[in-house]
Design a protein around this motif. Structure first.
Motif, PDB file in Angstrom:
ATOM      1  N   PRO A 103       0.820  -1.219   0.000  1.00  0.00           N
ATOM      2  CA  PRO A 103       0.000   0.000   0.000  1.00  0.00           C
ATOM      3  C   PRO A 103       0.851   1.264   0.000  1.00  0.00           C
ATOM      4  O   PRO A 103       2.062   1.216   0.228  1.00  0.00           O
ATOM      5  CB  PRO A 103      -0.799  -0.121   1.305  1.00  0.00           C
ATOM      6  N   VAL A 104       0.198   2.375  -0.252  1.00  0.00           N
ATOM      7  CA  VAL A 104       0.856   3.682  -0.235  1.00  0.00           C
ATOM      8  C   VAL A 104       1.463   3.930   1.142  1.00  0.00           C
ATOM      9  O   VAL A 104       0.842   3.691   2.167  1.00  0.00           O
ATOM     10  CB  VAL A 104      -0.169   4.785  -0.565  1.00  0.00           C
ATOM     11  N   ASP A 105       2.688   4.420   1.142  1.00  0.00           N
ATOM     12  CA  ASP A 105       3.384   4.716   2.403  1.00  0.00           C
ATOM     13  C   ASP A 105       3.948   6.137   2.318  1.00  0.00           C
ATOM     14  O   ASP A 105       5.018   6.349   1.816  1.00  0.00           O
ATOM     15  CB  ASP A 105       4.500   3.704   2.622  1.00  0.00           C
ATOM     16  N   ASN A 106       3.190   7.105   2.814  1.00  0.00           N
ATOM     17  CA  ASN A 106       1.927   7.016   3.498  1.00  0.00           C
ATOM     18  C   ASN A 106       0.943   8.087   3.055  1.00  0.00           C
ATOM     19  O   ASN A 106      -0.174   8.161   3.562  1.00  0.00           O
ATOM     20  CB  ASN A 106       2.150   7.125   5.012  1.00  0.00           C
ATOM     21  N   THR A 107       1.351   8.984   2.118  1.00  0.00           N
ATOM     22  CA  THR A 107       0.485  10.079   1.675  1.00  0.00           C
ATOM     23  C   THR A 107       0.468  10.160   0.158  1.00  0.00           C
ATOM     24  O   THR A 107       1.521  10.119  -0.483  1.00  0.00           O
ATOM     25  CB  THR A 107       0.960  11.423   2.263  1.00  0.00           C
ATOM     26  N   CYS A 108      -0.720  10.276  -0.403  1.00  0.00           N
ATOM     27  CA  CYS A 108      -0.881  10.390  -1.855  1.00  0.00           C
ATOM     28  C   CYS A 108      -1.588  11.710  -2.169  1.00  0.00           C
ATOM     29  O   CYS A 108      -2.585  12.058  -1.523  1.00  0.00           O
ATOM     30  CB  CYS A 108      -1.685   9.219  -2.401  1.00  0.00           C
ATOM     31  N   VAL A 109      -1.063  12.437  -3.132  1.00  0.00           N
ATOM     32  CA  VAL A 109      -1.627  13.725  -3.542  1.00  0.00           C
ATOM     33  C   VAL A 109      -2.039  13.624  -5.003  1.00  0.00           C
ATOM     34  O   VAL A 109      -1.311  13.053  -5.824  1.00  0.00           O
ATOM     35  CB  VAL A 109      -0.592  14.857  -3.357  1.00  0.00           C
ATOM     36  N   PHE A 110      -3.203  14.194  -5.321  1.00  0.00           N
ATOM     37  CA  PHE A 110      -3.686  14.171  -6.707  1.00  0.00           C
ATOM     38  C   PHE A 110      -3.958  15.589  -7.181  1.00  0.00           C
ATOM     39  O   PHE A 110      -4.651  16.362  -6.519  1.00  0.00           O
ATOM     40  CB  PHE A 110      -4.964  13.334  -6.829  1.00  0.00           C
ATOM     41  N   ASP A 111      -3.408  15.917  -8.334  1.00  0.00           N
ATOM     42  CA  ASP A 111      -3.627  17.205  -8.995  1.00  0.00           C
ATOM     43  C   ASP A 111      -4.550  16.958 -10.180  1.00  0.00           C
ATOM     44  O   ASP A 111      -4.133  16.420 -11.206  1.00  0.00           O
ATOM     45  CB  ASP A 111      -2.287  17.784  -9.454  1.00  0.00           C
ATOM     46  N   GLY A 112      -5.823  17.341 -10.022  1.00  0.00           N
ATOM     47  CA  GLY A 112      -6.794  17.097 -11.074  1.00  0.00           C
ATOM     48  C   GLY A 112      -6.639  18.003 -12.269  1.00  0.00           C
ATOM     49  O   GLY A 112      -7.184  17.713 -13.340  1.00  0.00           O
ATOM     50  N   ILE A 113      -5.916  19.094 -12.121  1.00  0.00           N
ATOM     51  CA  ILE A 113      -5.707  20.006 -13.242  1.00  0.00           C
ATOM     52  C   ILE A 113      -4.629  19.452 -14.173  1.00  0.00           C
ATOM     53  O   ILE A 113      -4.797  19.402 -15.388  1.00  0.00           O
ATOM     54  CB  ILE A 113      -5.313  21.405 -12.726  1.00  0.00           C
ATOM     55  N   ALA A 114      -3.516  19.031 -13.584  1.00  0.00           N
ATOM     56  CA  ALA A 114      -2.430  18.454 -14.377  1.00  0.00           C
ATOM     57  C   ALA A 114      -2.587  16.954 -14.562  1.00  0.00           C
ATOM     58  O   ALA A 114      -1.827  16.334 -15.297  1.00  0.00           O
ATOM     59  CB  ALA A 114      -1.084  18.743 -13.711  1.00  0.00           C
ATOM     60  N   SER A 115      -3.574  16.348 -13.871  1.00  0.00           N
ATOM     61  CA  SER A 115      -3.815  14.911 -13.920  1.00  0.00           C
ATOM     62  C   SER A 115      -2.552  14.135 -13.523  1.00  0.00           C
ATOM     63  O   SER A 115      -2.081  13.263 -14.255  1.00  0.00           O
ATOM     64  CB  SER A 115      -4.295  14.474 -15.307  1.00  0.00           C
ATOM     65  N   LYS A 116      -2.018  14.466 -12.335  1.00  0.00           N
ATOM     66  CA  LYS A 116      -0.806  13.815 -11.843  1.00  0.00           C
ATOM     67  C   LYS A 116      -1.020  13.397 -10.393  1.00  0.00           C
ATOM     68  O   LYS A 116      -1.780  14.022  -9.651  1.00  0.00           O
ATOM     69  CB  LYS A 116       0.398  14.761 -11.913  1.00  0.00           C
ATOM     70  N   THR A 117      -0.331  12.341 -10.002  1.00  0.00           N
ATOM     71  CA  THR A 117      -0.335  11.903  -8.607  1.00  0.00           C
ATOM     72  C   THR A 117       1.100  11.810  -8.115  1.00  0.00           C
ATOM     73  O   THR A 117       2.036  11.657  -8.910  1.00  0.00           O
ATOM     74  CB  THR A 117      -1.012  10.532  -8.434  1.00  0.00           C
ATOM     75  N   ALA A 118       1.250  11.890  -6.815  1.00  0.00           N
ATOM     76  CA  ALA A 118       2.562  11.731  -6.200  1.00  0.00           C
ATOM     77  C   ALA A 118       2.374  11.134  -4.820  1.00  0.00           C
ATOM     78  O   ALA A 118       1.365  11.382  -4.154  1.00  0.00           O
ATOM     79  CB  ALA A 118       3.286  13.076  -6.101  1.00  0.00           C
ATOM     80  N   VAL A 119       3.341  10.330  -4.401  1.00  0.00           N
ATOM     81  CA  VAL A 119       3.305   9.679  -3.088  1.00  0.00           C
ATOM     82  C   VAL A 119       4.484  10.171  -2.270  1.00  0.00           C
ATOM     83  O   VAL A 119       5.614  10.231  -2.773  1.00  0.00           O
ATOM     84  CB  VAL A 119       3.346   8.144  -3.228  1.00  0.00           C
ATOM     85  N   PHE A 120       4.220  10.524  -1.015  1.00  0.00           N
ATOM     86  CA  PHE A 120       5.266  11.024  -0.126  1.00  0.00           C
ATOM     87  C   PHE A 120       5.207  10.278   1.191  1.00  0.00           C
ATOM     88  O   PHE A 120       4.132   9.961   1.692  1.00  0.00           O
ATOM     89  CB  PHE A 120       5.082  12.524   0.150  1.00  0.00           C
ATOM     90  N   ASN A 121       6.380  10.022   1.754  1.00  0.00           N
ATOM     91  CA  ASN A 121       6.464   9.484   3.108  1.00  0.00           C
ATOM     92  C   ASN A 121       6.608  10.689   4.035  1.00  0.00           C
ATOM     93  O   ASN A 121       7.688  11.231   4.201  1.00  0.00           O
ATOM     94  CB  ASN A 121       7.665   8.546   3.246  1.00  0.00           C
ATOM     95  N   ILE A 122       5.495  11.081   4.635  1.00  0.00           N
ATOM     96  CA  ILE A 122       5.453  12.344   5.395  1.00  0.00           C
ATOM     97  C   ILE A 122       5.805  12.072   6.856  1.00  0.00           C
ATOM     98  O   ILE A 122       5.114  11.320   7.515  1.00  0.00           O
ATOM     99  CB  ILE A 122       4.049  12.989   5.305  1.00  0.00           C
TER     100      ILE A 122
END
Length: 582
Positions: free
Chosen positions: A563-582
């Protein structure tokens, strides 16, 4: 009397359940499906109610066992435009009950419950959360301290918690897993799970190699071109070691030299001008001739205190991990053989023979590990033995076991700054170097959502202070503490987020800093969009986010995949996702 031959029973076809869930059973097998059907998911809805319902939709369809919606809002006109699980007849009725009713139509085998109560009232006694397998909390939270209280109890009770935020064209979700969350079945690439153990062959494999390759120069062209490549590698290893003091090729240059030695043994005076099995052998030299090692994930498991110090109530995972560690030590760094073989050019009889040799060795290693497990169970006086199939699954996937170290959610409060501790420097570099690496980081979106949480906490505290009696109101000359004196701040005007510097003595600036114009601009643009949305959700963004969250929820429930570890961000304008270990 001559007995008539009995008619053979009809072949057993797939059950109705297997037909219904056929595609997902191929993904997480019967064990994963059972875990999903045993799960009880709690949705705490403090937002508009769209992303949470979309998440549940994607859990109900594959057959989650039980779900509960907690929501105190009645359906309004604005809900009908974004929530597909409401209709005009729902107006004025409980949103929890109405969405539950329409969600139920997706899968009648799933049990749904609706509770029309505010989240803060529902969790007034946090122990009620212990009745659920997993919690999904939708932001922004309305009551000050609510997110923190839920996070703390979930952490103490080792209940996975998802915090989801969706507003306008942006969304994010954070996953709070228990401090130690082990996963056995990570579903690695099948090609990476093959362990031929050519540098540590066992007697049966060597005997078969000598039987097939002992007279290699005198084999017919057909036989020569069908010797399995792993037997060729074993044969040429013997040749190599005879002139290298018994040592196999170790360095890259030695392996290239060894590959040339193997290639030179191929016959070229044939119609094809070469032999495919020799090509396979040379192509696999770099991958197959490596000394035994363990992955960083398995090393983390071995080094964990729960693996070293077993107790009567230790989880099955740690009992098996301890047994694997003992096997690893006793066998000089080797892990149990998985027994899987890659495809290769060979005669069918030879390939089947090799398969049987590898499977027999895998069964032998499994029996050794199982014996260790049974002895540990006896020593610890455990009454319920671990199932054989569970031990077998661990042995097959030991190299790819993953131990995720969960951490509590970052809770943004208006009264204090966040302590980023060990993550400060890494995240600061992410912000400051985004222009250097040629990518626009999505990290400012996460900070904008934190700023929104902080803003909502400030509003909640102000509202709470207005409701409390003013001890100064009867004192002549004292100022009232009503809303006229403390108006609610606007988010766009108060969107700042000050946290401790990486090193406050050497670097007095607050962190996270937006020193680069790109990061500052991204943050400001997200703040403007969140301010414009004013808490509203767009259905397409909520639906996509709900799908991503549900996917991660299934991973956590089934304890399969990573699973994602531990934060996922989604930008609906650029249609991009990124995952960060916060």
């Amino acid at each position: 009397m001559v007995e008539r031959p009995t008619t053979p029973p009809p072949l057993q076809g797939p059950t109705a359940k297997e037909k219904k869930y056929d595609r997902q059973l191929r993904l997480w097998a019967a064990s994963g499906q059972q875990a999903l059907e045993d799960a009880k998911v709690l949705l705490l809805n403090t937002g508009p109610g769209v992303v949470g319902v979309e998440t549940l939709k994607n859990l109900i369809l594959p057959g989650v066992g039980d779900y509960t919606i907690v929501d105190d809002v009645d359906v309004a006109e604005k809900d009908l435009g974004v929530n597909f699980f409401l209709e005009e007849s729902s107006l004025g009725k409980s949103r929890a009950e109405e969405t539950c009713k329409f969600l139920q139509e997706l899968n009648l085998e799933v049990k749904g419950h609706a509770i029309q109560k505010s989240v803060e009232a529902f969790v007034e006694k946090p122990t009620i959360l212990d009745n659920y397998t997993l919690i999904i909390l939708i932001g922004p939270t309305k009551a000050s301290g609510l997110l923190e209280n839920i996070s703390q109890h979930a952490w103490k009770s080792s209940i996975p918690l998802f915090y989801v935020h969706c507003a306008g064209f942006f969304s994010h979700f954070s996953v709070q897993l228990p401090a130690q969350f082990p996963i056995i079945d990570t579903h690695p690439d099948p090609a990476s799970t093959q362990d031929l153990r050519l540098l540590n062959p066992w007697p049966e494999l060597l005997i078969f190699m000598r039987e097939k390759v002992g007279n290699l120069p005198w084999l017919s062209d057909h036989e020569h071109g069908h010797v399995p490549y792993l037997l060729l590698l074993l044969h040429f290893l013997v040749v190599w070691k005879a002139t290298r003091n018994g040592k196999p090729p170790a360095s890259y240059s030695e392996k290239k030299e060894f590959a040339a030695l193997v290639a030179a043994g191929a016959r070229t005076n044939n119609a094809e001008g070469g032999e495919e099995n020799f090509d396979e052998a040379t192509a696999n030299v770099l991958k197959s001739l490596n000394p035994p090692s363990i992955s960083s994930g398995l090393r983390d498991v071995f080094e964990a205190d729960d693996c070293k110090i077993l107790k009567n109530d230790s989880a099955n995972f740690w009992i098996m991990a301890h047994a694997i560690e003992k096997f690893h030590t006793a066998n000089k760094g080797l892990l149990p053989l998985p027994g899987a073989l890659p495809d290769m050019k060979a005669q069918s009889s030879d390939y089947i023979k090799i398969q049987n040799i590898y499977k027999a060795k895998a069964r032998s290693d499994l029996a050794e590990v199982t014996a260790i497990v049974r002895q540990l169970e006896k020593d610890l006086d455990r009454r319920t033995p671990i199932e054989d199939k569970e031990i077998e699954a661990f042995c097959k996937g030991a190299q790819f076991v993953k131990l995720i170290k969960g951490r509590p959610l970052r809770v943004a409060k208006s009264t204090e700054s966040l302590d980023w501790s060990d993550r400060a420097e890494v995240l600061s570099m992410e912000l400051e170097n985004q222009k250097m690496v040629g990518l626009d980081s999505l990290l400012p979106i996460y900070f904008a959502f934190l700023a929104l949480d902080r803003h909502n906490d400030e509003i909640s505290r102000l509202e709470q202070s207005r409701r409390e009696p003013n001890p100064l109101k009867d004192i002549p000359g004292a100022r009232d503490v009503s809303g006229a004196v403390f108006p609610s701040p606007k988010f766009a005007e108060s969107a700042h987020f000050y946290t401790p510097a990486v090193n406050s003595e050497k670097d007095p600036k607050p962190w996270p800093r937006f020193d680069t114009p790109e990061a500052r601009e991204t943050f400001d643009n997200v703040v403007k969009e969140l301010d414009r949305a004013n808490g509203a959700e767009l259905h397409n963004i909520a639906a996509l986010t709900g799908g991503m969250v549900a996917q991660e929820v299934i991973k956590v429930i089934t304890k399969q995949y990573v699973p994602v570890d531990n934060t996922c961000v989604f930008d609906g304008i650029a249609s991009k996702t990124a995952v960060f270990n916060i």
